[in-house]
Structure formats: structure tokens, C-alpha cells
Design a protein around this motif. Structure first.
Motif, PDB file in Angstrom:
ATOM      1  N   GLN A  40       9.049   6.564  -8.582  1.00 29.02           N
ATOM      2  CA  GLN A  40       9.447   6.567  -7.165  1.00 29.02           C
ATOM      3  C   GLN A  40       8.865   7.773  -6.430  1.00 29.02           C
ATOM      4  N   LEU A  41       8.890   8.919  -7.097  1.00 31.48           N
ATOM      5  CA  LEU A  41       8.331  10.145  -6.497  1.00 31.48           C
ATOM      6  C   LEU A  41       6.832   9.943  -6.219  1.00 31.48           C
ATOM      7  N   ARG A  42       6.162   9.367  -7.207  1.00 27.32           N
ATOM      8  CA  ARG A  42       4.709   9.123  -7.046  1.00 27.32           C
ATOM      9  C   ARG A  42       4.433   8.197  -5.877  1.00 27.32           C
ATOM     10  N   LEU A  43       5.186   7.109  -5.819  1.00 28.55           N
ATOM     11  CA  LEU A  43       4.946   6.129  -4.757  1.00 28.55           C
ATOM     12  C   LEU A  43       5.253   6.726  -3.388  1.00 28.55           C
ATOM     13  N   GLY A  44       6.367   7.458  -3.309  1.00 29.94           N
ATOM     14  CA  GLY A  44       6.791   8.050  -2.028  1.00 29.94           C
ATOM     15  C   GLY A  44       5.765   9.054  -1.529  1.00 29.94           C
ATOM     16  N   MET A  45       5.317   9.912  -2.431  1.00 28.36           N
ATOM     17  CA  MET A  45       4.325  10.926  -2.025  1.00 28.36           C
ATOM     18  C   MET A  45       3.001  10.265  -1.661  1.00 28.36           C
ATOM     19  N   GLY A  46       2.671   9.227  -2.394  1.00 26.12           N
ATOM     20  CA  GLY A  46       1.432   8.492  -2.106  1.00 26.12           C
ATOM     21  C   GLY A  46       1.481   7.914  -0.700  1.00 26.12           C
ATOM     22  N   ARG A  47       2.616   7.298  -0.375  1.00 28.97           N
ATOM     23  CA  ARG A  47       2.743   6.687   0.975  1.00 28.97           C
ATOM     24  C   ARG A  47       2.635   7.750   2.057  1.00 28.97           C
ATOM     25  N   MET A  48       3.329   8.860   1.844  1.00 28.91           N
ATOM     26  CA  MET A  48       3.316   9.946   2.838  1.00 28.91           C
ATOM     27  C   MET A  48       1.907  10.532   2.963  1.00 28.91           C
ATOM     28  N   GLY A  49       1.221  10.625   1.851  1.00 27.39           N
ATOM     29  CA  GLY A  49      -0.155  11.139   1.850  1.00 27.39           C
ATOM     30  C   GLY A  49      -1.056  10.257   2.695  1.00 27.39           C
ATOM     31  N   LYS A  50      -0.895   8.952   2.545  1.00 29.95           N
ATOM     32  CA  LYS A  50      -1.735   8.026   3.315  1.00 29.95           C
ATOM     33  C   LYS A  50      -1.464   8.198   4.820  1.00 29.95           C
ATOM     34  N   GLU A  51      -0.175   8.366   5.133  1.00 30.66           N
ATOM     35  CA  GLU A  51       0.194   8.539   6.548  1.00 30.66           C
ATOM     36  C   GLU A  51      -0.489   9.784   7.140  1.00 30.66           C
ATOM     37  N   VAL A  52      -0.403  10.880   6.393  1.00 24.81           N
ATOM     38  CA  VAL A  52      -0.977  12.145   6.884  1.00 24.81           C
ATOM     39  C   VAL A  52      -2.502  12.035   7.008  1.00 24.81           C
ATOM     40  N   ALA A  53      -3.134  11.481   5.976  1.00 22.05           N
ATOM     41  CA  ALA A  53      -4.604  11.369   6.012  1.00 22.05           C
ATOM     42  C   ALA A  53      -5.027  10.467   7.165  1.00 22.05           C
ATOM     43  N   SER A  54      -4.291   9.362   7.375  1.00 20.37           N
ATOM     44  CA  SER A  54      -4.675   8.413   8.432  1.00 20.37           C
ATOM     45  C   SER A  54      -4.521   9.041   9.815  1.00 20.37           C
ATOM     46  N   LYS A  55      -3.484   9.857   9.959  1.00 21.04           N
ATOM     47  CA  LYS A  55      -3.197  10.410  11.278  1.00 21.04           C
ATOM     48  C   LYS A  55      -4.103  11.593  11.645  1.00 21.04           C
ATOM     49  N   TYR A  56      -4.411  12.422  10.675  1.00 16.79           N
ATOM     50  CA  TYR A  56      -5.099  13.673  11.017  1.00 16.79           C
ATOM     51  C   TYR A  56      -6.503  13.841  10.444  1.00 16.79           C
ATOM     52  N   PHE A  57      -6.806  13.153   9.373  1.00 15.21           N
ATOM     53  CA  PHE A  57      -8.037  13.514   8.666  1.00 15.21           C
ATOM     54  C   PHE A  57      -9.053  12.385   8.531  1.00 15.21           C
ATOM     55  N   LEU A  58      -9.094  11.502   9.531  1.00 12.15           N
ATOM     56  CA  LEU A  58     -10.132  10.468   9.529  1.00 12.15           C
ATOM     57  C   LEU A  58     -11.229  10.838  10.526  1.00 12.15           C
ATOM     58  N   LEU A  59     -12.415  10.348  10.229  1.00  9.72           N
ATOM     59  CA  LEU A  59     -13.619  10.712  10.978  1.00  9.72           C
ATOM     60  C   LEU A  59     -13.519  10.637  12.514  1.00  9.72           C
ATOM     61  N   PRO A  60     -12.895   9.596  13.092  1.00  9.75           N
ATOM     62  CA  PRO A  60     -12.867   9.554  14.561  1.00  9.75           C
ATOM     63  C   PRO A  60     -12.195  10.789  15.188  1.00  9.75           C
ATOM     64  N   ARG A  61     -11.185  11.346  14.524  1.00 12.05           N
ATOM     65  CA  ARG A  61     -10.564  12.570  15.056  1.00 12.05           C
ATOM     66  C   ARG A  61     -11.568  13.730  15.041  1.00 12.05           C
ATOM     67  N   LEU A  62     -12.363  13.795  13.997  1.00  8.22           N
ATOM     68  CA  LEU A  62     -13.386  14.841  13.935  1.00  8.22           C
ATOM     69  C   LEU A  62     -14.436  14.635  15.032  1.00  8.22           C
ATOM     70  N   ILE A  63     -14.828  13.377  15.231  1.00  7.48           N
ATOM     71  CA  ILE A  63     -15.816  13.080  16.280  1.00  7.48           C
ATOM     72  C   ILE A  63     -15.262  13.518  17.640  1.00  7.48           C
ATOM     73  N   ARG A  64     -13.984  13.196  17.900  1.00 11.46           N
ATOM     74  CA  ARG A  64     -13.361  13.604  19.173  1.00 11.46           C
ATOM     75  C   ARG A  64     -13.429  15.133  19.333  1.00 11.46           C
ATOM     76  N   ASP A  65     -13.089  15.849  18.262  1.00 14.51           N
ATOM     77  CA  ASP A  65     -13.084  17.314  18.354  1.00 14.51           C
ATOM     78  C   ASP A  65     -14.497  17.875  18.553  1.00 14.51           C
ATOM     79  N   GLU A  66     -15.467  17.249  17.907  1.00 11.76           N
ATOM     80  CA  GLU A  66     -16.852  17.707  18.071  1.00 11.76           C
ATOM     81  C   GLU A  66     -17.325  17.452  19.503  1.00 11.76           C
TER      82      GLU A  66
END
Ligand code: UDP
Length: 421
Positions: free
Chosen positions: A374-400
Motif C-alpha cells: 500500500q505504501l508503494r502504491l500510494g507513493m507511486g500515485r503521489m509521485g505521478k501527480e507531482v511529476a505530471s504537475k511540475y516536471f513535464l516538458l511543456p512547463r519547461l518550455i513555458r519557463d524558457e
């Protein structure tokens, strides 16, 4: 210098992966920049995070109507030895001294690489990392709109080497760091931007891979997918602490004898230390049980490994950002990361992963995660949320694009770990 070719990409393909607001911002910010020429320069087109980012960023900027071109500087092996020492010194190795001869080599190849640049024109000259930092200095006359992008972890620099590099920074208009805490207080550049890197969700490395398919890929690599897998995917570099990863694995294996460790690495043409470290690890793993050291994996194989692993580790001692953390999080795999630099920006300890200060802690966290689905699954889900929100290429393109629009430093392009949750 060598021009790097990239494969065309379309911004439209990313539309469904990001909020409409971000997509709109990208199109708006592009309006004034159509037709501008941006020259990107770094030291390698393969291996390591910078090459990974530019392979995607350059074609996307072109798709947006910006004339982005990418060059690699060219040099002899003696230059790469010097620049790896400079890299290590800026990441905090205090024992390195930059000698007169090293300076001569550094300056000679930077000067030589300006030949092609003298025939070029640009609206922005975007230079990445210390290897080509002296190019503007060796160009005759004033250099307009030169930007220095520092990807490395520079919170505690070797003073002698920093003083040397600083001489070349006076020729820049702006600088970009991945974290606010990395900006040296004495940097002689007034305009400072904070832009964390990002991963491309649509490359073969990051695109969603079905678990069954991923297992088949690993089976073909002779990795036993019936037993728990812990992996680290990194250049073979002391800062990635491969020895610490093995020690942590051994701690965890005492409690969970079934587990396996896969360390996959690449060799970058600008990193002369890689081959030696690879050989040392390979020799060690030949005598150890359940440790595989692999190199030269395809993007699909890296994807499969990050997808199937029960736990991904990025136990760096220093880390500018650590794309591998975002890559694993995006695949919902829980990550244990070294409590340093760019990893701290991505992982909030105990929420979307664990941060560790030493191998004992790392080994313990491996056990915590492997024993608790359960810990693994929960952290995995939260990780995906964080990566999707802040660390995908379009956000970098916007900042550049914000950077090219010469927006002054603002909170808008600052991603802070404490606003993640
Ligand atoms: N990488 C890879 N194959 C390997 C090792 C690393 O494709 O065997 C990629 C990894 O997936 C990531 C990049 O190289 O995209 C490394 O970037 P990171 O920011 O983690 O570290 P850097 O090498 O820039 O220090």
C-alpha cells in the motif's frame, strides 16, 4: 562545433497532457518570439540530462516558430579531463586545483570553438554548463543576449575553480539555475532565473508502457521479473554514489534475501570517469549475488526497468536536478533519493518518496517500501501527480519562453518544493 540533428516534434501532441492554461501561456509567449534565432550550445548530444532535455526542447521550439539550433563544442580528450575536474570542483570537491596547464587547455578549446560561432547570428545565445562557458569571452566584441544555464549542483563550490570560471561570466546577460539555493551570491550576472528541468512524457523512455510488455522487455535482458527489483539508472559517476547504492542494497538483502539490484548506466562523451567506474562496478558485481550492472540500454529498456522496478533509487551525493527521479515518479514507481539539491525539489520525504542521508537509511527505506504494498502504491500515485504537475516538458518550455521574453525574475517561474502539496 558540431550541429546536432533532432527529430521533429509537435506541441499539439502535448495538449492533452497539460492544463489548458499552460498550453495557452505557451502559445501567447511565443507570439513575440516567432522567427527569433536561439543558438543552444553544450558539450554532448548523448548521455546525461542536458542532452536528454535538448533533444526534446529544440524540436518543440522549432515547432512553435522559433529558429532554435543546437551545437556541441568539439575538443580533444585532454579538454574533457579538465572540464570533468571543473565539474567536480564546482560540485564541491575541494581538493582539485586548476593548474596553469589546465587553464591553457580549457581556453584553447573554447577559443577554437568560437570559429563557427563568428559566422553565426542570434537573438539569444544559450550556453549550457561550464564546458563552453568561455565562448562569449573569446568572441571578438560585444556579445548580445548570452545566457548561461548551469545544470550542476553548485551550493558549495571549490573557491579557486569558481573564481576562475567567474571571470567568464561577466560576458553574460542572464543566468539560469535549477534551484534558487544554487545561485552563488557573488555571481557577476544581474538577471537570474530559476527554471527546474523537466522530462518529455512522449519519448520512448517515458511514454506509458504496459506492465506486461515491460516485463517481456526485462525478461529478454535476463532480469528475473518474478522477484523484487530495485534499480538505479544513472551515468557511472561518483556523485551518483553507486557504491552507496550497493551497500544499501546489501543492508536490505539481509532482511529480504530475494531482492535484486539493477544498476543501469550510460557513458557520456564528455565524461571520462564513466568507463573506469563501470569496470569497477562490473568486477564487483561478478562476485556479488543478484547485482546486475548494465550499460547502453535503449530508451525502451530504461522505460521497462523504471516501470517494473518495485523501487527506484537515486542515491546521489550532489544532484543538479536528477531527471531520473521525475522519470520514475511519472511511471508511478516509488523513489528513494539522496537528500540533496534537485532531488529535494522533487521528493517530499514520506509523501511522494523518501529522502535519505546515508546508505543505512537507504537500505531501511528499501525494506519499508518492499514490505508494504500500500505504501508503494500510494507513493507511486503521489509521485505521478507531482511529476505530471511540475516536471513535464511543456512547463519547461513555458519557463524558457518567459526567459526569452526577458521577463524579470518572478515567482511565476520559480517552482518551490513547499508549494508542491
Ligand atoms: N540515462 C539513460 N541511460 C542510462 C543512464 C541514464 O538513458 O543508462 C538517462 C536518464 O534516463 C536521464 C539522463 O540520462 O534521462 C540522466 O539525467 P539526470 O538528470 O538524472 O543526471 P545527469 O546525467 O544529467 O547528471
Amino acid at each position: 562545433m558540431k550541429k546536432v540533428k533532432t527529430t521533429p516534434k509537435s506541441i499539439r501532441s502535448y495538449k492533452n497532457l497539460i492544463p489548458d492554461e499552460l498550453y495557452g501561456q505557451i502559445l501567447d509567449l511565443t507570439k513575440k518570439l516567432k522567427g527569433s534565432r536561439v543558438i543552444f550550445i553544450n558539450s554532448t548530444c548523448k548521455g546525461g540530462g542536458v542532452a536528454e532535455i535538448l533533444q526534446s526542447e529544440i524540436p518543440l521550439l522549432n515547432d512553435l516558430g522559433i529558429n532554435a539550433v543546437w551545437y556541441n563544442i568539439e575538443a580533444e580528450p585532454e579538454f574533457w579531463d579538465v572540464t570533468k575536474s571543473i565539474h567536480n570542483a564546482l560540485q564541491g570537491n575541494g581538493r582539485i586545483v586548476i593548474t596553469k596547464n589546465m587553464r591553457k587547455v580549457f581556453e584553447r578549446f573554447n577559443a577554437l570553438n568560437t570559429h563557427d560561432l563568428k559566422r553565426e547570428s542570434w537573438d539569444y545565445l544559450y550556453i549550457h554548463d561550464p564546458q563552453p562557458v568561455a565562448l562569449p569571452y573569446f568572441l571578438d566584441g560585444e556579445v548580445d543576449n548570452a545566457i548561461w544555464r548551469c545544470h550542476i549542483h553548485v551550493s558549495r563550490v571549490n573557491r579557486q575553480v569558481w573564481e576562475y570560471i567567474k571571470r567568464y561570466l561577466g560576458d553574460y546577460d542572464s543566468c539560469v539555475f535549477s534551484l534558487k539555493e544554487f545561485v552563488p551570491s557573488d555571481i557577476p550576472i544581474k538577471k537570474r532565473f530559476i527554471i527546474p528541468p523537466a522530462i518529455d512524457p512522449l519519448t520512448p523512455k517515458n511514454i506509458k508502457m504496459d506492465k506486461m510488455k515491460a516485463r517481456r522487455v526485462l525478461d529478454k535482458m535476463n532480469i528475473d521479473t518474478r522477484r523484487p527489483i530495485i534499480s538505479q539508472v544513472s551515468r557511472f559517476d561518483p556523485w551518483k554514489d553507486p557504491v552507496g547504492v550497493i551497500k544499501a542494497f546489501e543492508v536490505a538483502k539481509q532482511k529480504l534475501p530475494d531482492i535484486q539490484l539493477v544498476m543501469a548506466g550510460s557513458l557520456a562523451s564528455d565524461d571520462p570517469e564513466g568507463e573506469r567506474i563501470y569496470k569497477e562496478l562490473k568486477a564487483f558485481s561478478a562476485k556479488a549475488k543478484d547485482i546486475k550492472i548494465l550499460k547502453g540500454l535503449s530508451e525502451e529498456q530504461v522505460n521497462a526497468l523504471q516501470t517494473v522496478s518495485n523501487v527506484v533509487v537515486q542515491k546521489s551525493i550532489k544532484e543538479g536536478f536528477g531527471l531520473t527521479v521525475a522519470e520514475a515518479m511519472y511511471k508511478e514507481t516509488p523513489v528513494i533519493g539522496g537528500n540533496v539539491g534537485g532531488i529535494k525539489l522533487q521528493i517530499i520525504d514520506g509523501k511522494n518518496g523518501f529522502l535519505v542521508d546515508n546508505y543505512m537509511q537507504c537500505g531501511k527505506r528499501m525494506v519499508d517500501l518492499l514490505e508494504d504494498t500500500q505504501l508503494r502504491l500510494g507513493m507511486g500515485r503521489m509521485g505521478k501527480e507531482v511529476a505530471s504537475k511540475y516536471f513535464l516538458l511543456p512547463r519547461l518550455i513555458r519557463d524558457e519562453l518567459l526567459l526569452f521574453n526577458k521577463f524579470s525574475y518572478s515567482k511565476e517561474n520559480l517552482v518551490k518544493s513547499n508549494i508542491l502539496f
